[in-house]
Design a protein around this motif. Structure first.
Motif, PDB file in Angstrom:
ATOM      1  N   HIS A  49       1.006  -1.164   0.120  1.00  0.00           N
ATOM      2  CA  HIS A  49       0.080  -0.069   0.019  1.00  0.00           C
ATOM      3  C   HIS A  49       0.813   1.207   0.102  1.00  0.00           C
ATOM      4  O   HIS A  49       2.206   1.125   0.173  1.00  0.00           O
ATOM      5  N   ARG A  50      -0.015   2.212  -0.372  1.00  0.00           N
ATOM      6  CA  ARG A  50       0.860   3.723  -0.178  1.00  0.00           C
ATOM      7  C   ARG A  50       1.415   4.155   1.235  1.00  0.00           C
ATOM      8  O   ARG A  50       0.632   3.826   1.989  1.00  0.00           O
ATOM      9  N   LEU A  51       2.572   4.547   1.132  1.00  0.00           N
ATOM     10  CA  LEU A  51       3.450   4.923   2.377  1.00  0.00           C
ATOM     11  C   LEU A  51       3.779   6.295   2.498  1.00  0.00           C
ATOM     12  O   LEU A  51       3.918   6.840   1.196  1.00  0.00           O
ATOM     13  N   THR A  52       3.682   7.044   3.451  1.00  0.00           N
ATOM     14  CA  THR A  52       4.355   8.350   3.558  1.00  0.00           C
ATOM     15  C   THR A  52       5.377   8.354   4.306  1.00  0.00           C
ATOM     16  O   THR A  52       5.528   7.778   5.623  1.00  0.00           O
ATOM     17  N   LEU A  53       6.541   8.922   3.812  1.00  0.00           N
ATOM     18  CA  LEU A  53       7.828   8.596   4.680  1.00  0.00           C
ATOM     19  C   LEU A  53       8.172  10.064   4.985  1.00  0.00           C
ATOM     20  O   LEU A  53       8.163  11.044   4.080  1.00  0.00           O
ATOM     21  N   ALA A  54       8.930   9.994   6.110  1.00  0.00           N
ATOM     22  CA  ALA A  54       9.594  11.369   6.639  1.00  0.00           C
ATOM     23  C   ALA A  54      10.875  11.441   6.181  1.00  0.00           C
ATOM     24  O   ALA A  54      11.681  10.398   6.319  1.00  0.00           O
ATOM     25  N   LEU A  55      11.351  12.641   5.433  1.00  0.00           N
ATOM     26  CA  LEU A  55      12.635  12.450   5.085  1.00  0.00           C
ATOM     27  C   LEU A  55      13.179  13.817   5.751  1.00  0.00           C
ATOM     28  O   LEU A  55      12.874  14.956   5.875  1.00  0.00           O
ATOM     29  N   GLY A  56      14.481  13.504   6.582  1.00  0.00           N
ATOM     30  CA  GLY A  56      14.861  14.491   7.617  1.00  0.00           C
ATOM     31  C   GLY A  56      16.017  15.142   6.876  1.00  0.00           C
ATOM     32  O   GLY A  56      17.263  14.760   6.699  1.00  0.00           O
ATOM     33  N   GLY A  57      15.801  16.513   6.612  1.00  0.00           N
ATOM     34  CA  GLY A  57      16.788  17.380   5.975  1.00  0.00           C
ATOM     35  C   GLY A  57      16.781  17.414   4.389  1.00  0.00           C
ATOM     36  O   GLY A  57      16.298  16.643   4.001  1.00  0.00           O
ATOM     37  N   ARG A  58      17.535  18.585   3.909  1.00  0.00           N
ATOM     38  CA  ARG A  58      17.406  18.577   2.556  1.00  0.00           C
ATOM     39  C   ARG A  58      19.126  18.740   2.336  1.00  0.00           C
ATOM     40  O   ARG A  58      19.430  20.065   2.507  1.00  0.00           O
ATOM     41  N   PRO A  59      19.740  17.906   1.733  1.00  0.00           N
ATOM     42  CA  PRO A  59      19.559  16.686   1.268  1.00  0.00           C
ATOM     43  C   PRO A  59      19.287  15.405   2.483  1.00  0.00           C
ATOM     44  O   PRO A  59      19.867  15.816   3.590  1.00  0.00           O
ATOM     45  N   ALA A  60      18.299  14.601   2.419  1.00  0.00           N
ATOM     46  CA  ALA A  60      18.246  13.883   3.614  1.00  0.00           C
ATOM     47  C   ALA A  60      18.933  12.445   3.375  1.00  0.00           C
ATOM     48  O   ALA A  60      18.775  11.581   4.314  1.00  0.00           O
ATOM     49  N   TYR A  61      19.854  12.434   2.712  1.00  0.00           N
ATOM     50  CA  TYR A  61      20.707  11.058   2.637  1.00  0.00           C
ATOM     51  C   TYR A  61      22.292  11.323   2.774  1.00  0.00           C
ATOM     52  O   TYR A  61      22.802  12.581   2.555  1.00  0.00           O
ATOM     53  N   ASN A  62      22.986  10.468   2.749  1.00  0.00           N
ATOM     54  CA  ASN A  62      24.349  10.490   3.067  1.00  0.00           C
ATOM     55  C   ASN A  62      24.998   8.979   2.757  1.00  0.00           C
ATOM     56  O   ASN A  62      24.216   8.145   2.698  1.00  0.00           O
ATOM     57  N   VAL A  63      26.492   9.011   2.301  1.00  0.00           N
ATOM     58  CA  VAL A  63      27.025   7.784   2.003  1.00  0.00           C
ATOM     59  C   VAL A  63      28.301   7.797   2.870  1.00  0.00           C
ATOM     60  O   VAL A  63      28.902   8.857   3.011  1.00  0.00           O
ATOM     61  N   LEU A  64      28.679   6.700   3.446  1.00  0.00           N
ATOM     62  CA  LEU A  64      29.656   6.627   4.476  1.00  0.00           C
ATOM     63  C   LEU A  64      30.824   5.614   3.760  1.00  0.00           C
ATOM     64  O   LEU A  64      30.079   4.535   3.261  1.00  0.00           O
ATOM     65  N   VAL A  65      31.915   5.691   3.792  1.00  0.00           N
ATOM     66  CA  VAL A  65      33.023   4.813   3.330  1.00  0.00           C
ATOM     67  C   VAL A  65      33.759   4.257   4.442  1.00  0.00           C
ATOM     68  O   VAL A  65      34.241   5.389   5.288  1.00  0.00           O
ATOM     69  N   LYS A  66      34.043   3.184   4.722  1.00  0.00           N
ATOM     70  CA  LYS A  66      34.809   2.646   5.734  1.00  0.00           C
ATOM     71  C   LYS A  66      35.783   1.557   5.378  1.00  0.00           C
ATOM     72  O   LYS A  66      35.758   1.028   4.320  1.00  0.00           O
ATOM     73  N   ARG A  67      36.783   1.603   6.178  1.00  0.00           N
ATOM     74  CA  ARG A  67      37.797   0.515   5.918  1.00  0.00           C
ATOM     75  C   ARG A  67      36.930  -0.898   6.412  1.00  0.00           C
ATOM     76  O   ARG A  67      36.164  -0.725   7.104  1.00  0.00           O
ATOM     77  N   PRO A  68      37.671  -2.014   5.883  1.00  0.00           N
ATOM     78  CA  PRO A  68      37.022  -3.269   6.417  1.00  0.00           C
ATOM     79  C   PRO A  68      37.128  -3.399   8.156  1.00  0.00           C
ATOM     80  O   PRO A  68      36.232  -4.185   8.270  1.00  0.00           O
ATOM     81  N   ASP A  69      37.731  -2.635   8.735  1.00  0.00           N
ATOM     82  CA  ASP A  69      37.737  -2.779  10.234  1.00  0.00           C
ATOM     83  C   ASP A  69      36.777  -1.910  10.601  1.00  0.00           C
ATOM     84  O   ASP A  69      36.481  -1.652  11.949  1.00  0.00           O
ATOM     85  N   GLY A  70      36.077  -1.128   9.953  1.00  0.00           N
ATOM     86  CA  GLY A  70      35.066  -0.531  10.360  1.00  0.00           C
ATOM     87  C   GLY A  70      35.373   1.156  10.605  1.00  0.00           C
ATOM     88  O   GLY A  70      34.526   1.812  10.839  1.00  0.00           O
ATOM     89  N   THR A  71      36.523   1.451  10.531  1.00  0.00           N
ATOM     90  CA  THR A  71      36.835   3.009  10.675  1.00  0.00           C
ATOM     91  C   THR A  71      36.335   3.855   9.419  1.00  0.00           C
ATOM     92  O   THR A  71      36.411   3.675   8.207  1.00  0.00           O
ATOM     93  N   LEU A  72      35.523   4.821   9.884  1.00  0.00           N
ATOM     94  CA  LEU A  72      35.082   5.837   8.694  1.00  0.00           C
ATOM     95  C   LEU A  72      36.193   6.627   8.315  1.00  0.00           C
ATOM     96  O   LEU A  72      36.756   7.413   8.735  1.00  0.00           O
ATOM     97  N   ILE A  73      36.156   6.467   6.849  1.00  0.00           N
ATOM     98  CA  ILE A  73      37.208   7.547   6.293  1.00  0.00           C
ATOM     99  C   ILE A  73      36.600   8.544   5.514  1.00  0.00           C
ATOM    100  O   ILE A  73      37.472   9.556   5.089  1.00  0.00           O
ATOM    101  N   TRP A  74      35.482   8.481   5.159  1.00  0.00           N
ATOM    102  CA  TRP A  74      34.856   9.614   4.440  1.00  0.00           C
ATOM    103  C   TRP A  74      33.214   9.400   4.285  1.00  0.00           C
ATOM    104  O   TRP A  74      32.922   8.198   4.667  1.00  0.00           O
ATOM    105  N   GLU A  75      32.537  10.561   4.105  1.00  0.00           N
ATOM    106  CA  GLU A  75      31.373  10.675   4.430  1.00  0.00           C
ATOM    107  C   GLU A  75      30.699  11.954   3.401  1.00  0.00           C
ATOM    108  O   GLU A  75      31.586  12.938   3.385  1.00  0.00           O
ATOM    109  N   TRP A  76      29.875  11.332   2.641  1.00  0.00           N
ATOM    110  CA  TRP A  76      29.276  12.652   1.556  1.00  0.00           C
ATOM    111  C   TRP A  76      28.999  14.111   2.233  1.00  0.00           C
ATOM    112  O   TRP A  76      29.357  15.070   1.514  1.00  0.00           O
ATOM    113  N   GLN A  77      28.328  13.860   3.263  1.00  0.00           N
ATOM    114  CA  GLN A  77      27.685  15.153   3.840  1.00  0.00           C
ATOM    115  C   GLN A  77      28.819  15.902   4.687  1.00  0.00           C
ATOM    116  O   GLN A  77      28.330  17.010   4.927  1.00  0.00           O
ATOM    117  N   ARG A  78      29.900  15.348   4.901  1.00  0.00           N
ATOM    118  CA  ARG A  78      30.989  15.860   5.700  1.00  0.00           C
ATOM    119  C   ARG A  78      31.196  17.554   5.149  1.00  0.00           C
ATOM    120  O   ARG A  78      31.481  17.628   3.933  1.00  0.00           O
TER     121      ARG A  78
END
Lengths: 151, 423
Positions: A49-78
């Motif tokens: 069925h149809r849904l209504t989604l709340a999107l927080g912020g404009r832009p509302a998305y981010n992309v995170l890049v991590k090393r295999p050990d989980g260390t964050l090295i880059w994020e799009w919104q930084r």
């Protein structure tokens, strides 16, 4: 693909209990060159069925890049400034939202990352503090090509 | 005071978390009804305590003392041979409270004046009567004092309660009558609030933002919110607004001013600029608003409205390090220092650059756009600094448009924002 929990039946139901298995989110590589990777975050209404989604912020998305050990090295919104608006978007059954972000294969300081494997997550910000995070996508970065020296 | 079973479970959970061990004492009583008593779902906590009193003659109440020990009131003359362990077992059964201290009888016994059954009988008799007295706010069987407790708003109500006690034949010394604050329903920044003040949730088609501050512009009463909290950022589309959400009786106004973003001197090449992310909304006829007032919440981080801030001045200068505040529908009241002033800021995903904006290190999240930004003076009054429109992705820093920028002639122009007669 991660099944998502947070959706709302409408603006009036902004605090309603989430319906599990209603949304799915995944991140994919759309284009991979020697200098950059273009990612696409896709969020799909898997309910009947149809849904209504709340999107927080404009832009509302981010992309995170991590090393295999989980260390964050880059994020799009930084370093970006996000407009602090809360949007309600309707999604028909099967409808998808698409968001794009380009990683120029650099770390948070702008230095080229070493060759190797990296884990990438897409994040969609919902009604704060809720977020929707994809499973990790493994990407491989090849060694940087050496510049030819002038003779 | 009557409590729901759910709340009694909560109370008992808290008790469980607080109880400390205590020593055994030499004390005994008699069980008159030793069967397991499982509380019915519709029973209140007072009903459960009455069931304990039916099993333990002289039982006057149970509570956690200041050291976290389980304390039980017992009327000295009514107790006989029941051991502390048996008392603990009866309490544990009745309240479905599994605690080793009850099983082993590690409880503190206090001398009681009144049996709980007697207190409950008086309470049930008195409560309907006293609530007819204006100014009575609560009635309770106070387990920690082994007395009835009646809360009143003023002395006059207290005198009338005492008269009612005498008429009912209830001993004066069995009742504590005390003045308490009136119990008001909690109103949050996301509820319907009239008259309108800054910091409340507003809704326009498809979006939520925050009501900035009331203002009079060219003689027209209205309010200021963020330019991106209109249907199109820049330009007037007559965006309609509701507070807190669209409903039959919540329409509050229409956008009438939102200057276009254009290239101008100081604007980077290829970009469009303004000095503020602000728009003016004319109030709808009949909608009440308090010029110069902002919602004040209970505390930092809270959404519960506890009063108001009065605007008595507008900022004429901004200094890095000054502590500023904002009140917004998502993260409520937050506070922190100015970290950068007069920064040209590119808006992510657009060609827009906002000129000469300030940064504050304080909490922010989606929905806070439009929040009033202000400084609290020593007397509690506030100086208006501007309007919040953006923040970093981690929600630890926000950006606002200074009030001086908002009132430039190429922005919204001159506004009256202060409480009437205050500036």
């Amino acid at each position: 693909m991660l099944l998502l929990a947070l959706l709302m039946g409408g603006l009036q139901e902004a605090g309603a209990r989430p319906n599990p298995q209603a949304l799915s989110a995944r991140i994919e590589v759309r284009e991979h060159t020697a200098r950059a990777i273009l990612f696409e975050l896709r969020v799909r209404n898997d309910s009947g069925h149809r849904l209504t989604l709340a999107l927080g912020g404009r832009p509302a998305y981010n992309v995170l890049v991590k090393r295999p050990d989980g260390t964050l090295i880059w994020e799009w919104q930084r370093g970006q400034i996000v407009q602090q608006i809360l949007e309600y978007r309707s999604l028909d059954p099967g409808e998808e939202l698409h968001f794009e972000a380009t990683w120029k294969l650099v770390d948070a300081r702008g230095r080229r990352v070493p060759a190797g494997e990296y884990l990438v997550h897409g994040v969609l910000n919902l009604e704060p503090p809720e977020t929707l995070v994809t499973d990790s996508l493994r990407v491989r970065v090849a060694p940087a090509k050496r510049r030819r020296s002038a003779k | 005071m009557a409590r729901t079973p759910r709340r009694s479970v909560l109370v008992m959970s808290v008790l469980l978390g607080l109880i400390l061990t205590s020593g055994f004492g030499a004390w005994s009583a008699t069980v008159t009804s030793p069967g397991a008593m499982v509380p019915l779902p519709e029973e209140t906590l007072d009903d459960h305590l009455a069931r304990i009193a039916e099993q333990i003659p002289g039982f006057g109440g149970i509570f956690l003392d200041e050291d976290g020990r389980i304390a039980v009131y017992l009327v000295q003359g009514e107790v006989t041979t029941l051991s502390k362990r048996e008392i603990g077992a009866a309490i544990a059964r009745t309240l479905a409270w599994d605690d080793p201290r009850l099983r082993t009888g590690a409880i503190r016994v206090l001398p009681a004046r009144y049996n709980f059954l007697q207190l409950k009988e008086w309470h049930d008799q008195l409560s309907p009567q006293v609530f007819e007295i204006e100014g009575v706010t609560l009635t309770d069987i106070d387990e920690a004092r082994n007395r009835l407790r009646i809360g009143v708003e003023n002395e006059e109500a207290g005198q009338r309660v005492l008269a009612a006690l005498a008429a009912a034949g209830i001993p004066r010394e069995a009742v504590v009558v005390e003045q308490v604050e009136p119990i008001l329903p909690m109103t949050t920044l996301r509820d319907k609030v009239r008259p309108l003040v800054g910091g409340l949730q507003i809704n326009f088609p498809g979006y939520l933002c925050t009501y900035g501050f009331n203002a009079v512009r060219s003689g027209i009463a209205g309010f200021v919110t963020a330019s991106h909290c209109t249907e199109v950022q820049g330009g007037v589309e007559n965006t309609p607004y509701w507070q807190p959400l669209e409903a039959e009786d919540t329409f509050i106004g229409t956008e009438i001013a939102d200057p276009l973003y254009t290239w101008r001197l100081g604007c980077p090449r290829g970009r469009i600029c303004r000095y503020s992310d602000s728009a003016f909304v004319q109030l709808a006829p009949g909608v009440s608003a308090n010029l110069g007032y902002l919602a004040r919440t209970e505390s930092l981080g809270s959404l519960v409205i506890a009063g108001s801030f009065q605007i008595t001045a507008e900022a004429t200068r901004r200094v890095t390090g000054d502590t500023l505040n904002k009140v917004g529908r998502t993260t409520g009241w937050s506070q922190g220092p100015i970290t950068q002033t007069c920064v040209n800021v590119g808006v992510t995903g657009t060609r827009i650059v906002l000129l000469c904006q300030d940064f504050v290190r304080a909490t922010v999240a989606a929905g806070d756009s439009g929040s009033p930004v202000f400084k609290i003076g020593t007397n509690g009054d506030v100086t208006l600094y501007g309007l919040l429109w953006g923040g970093n992705s981690s929600g630890t820093s926000f950006v606002y448009s200074p009030i001086g920028n908002i009132q430039r002639s190429d922005e919204l122009g001159s506004l009256r924002t202060c409480a009437t007669g205050s500036c």
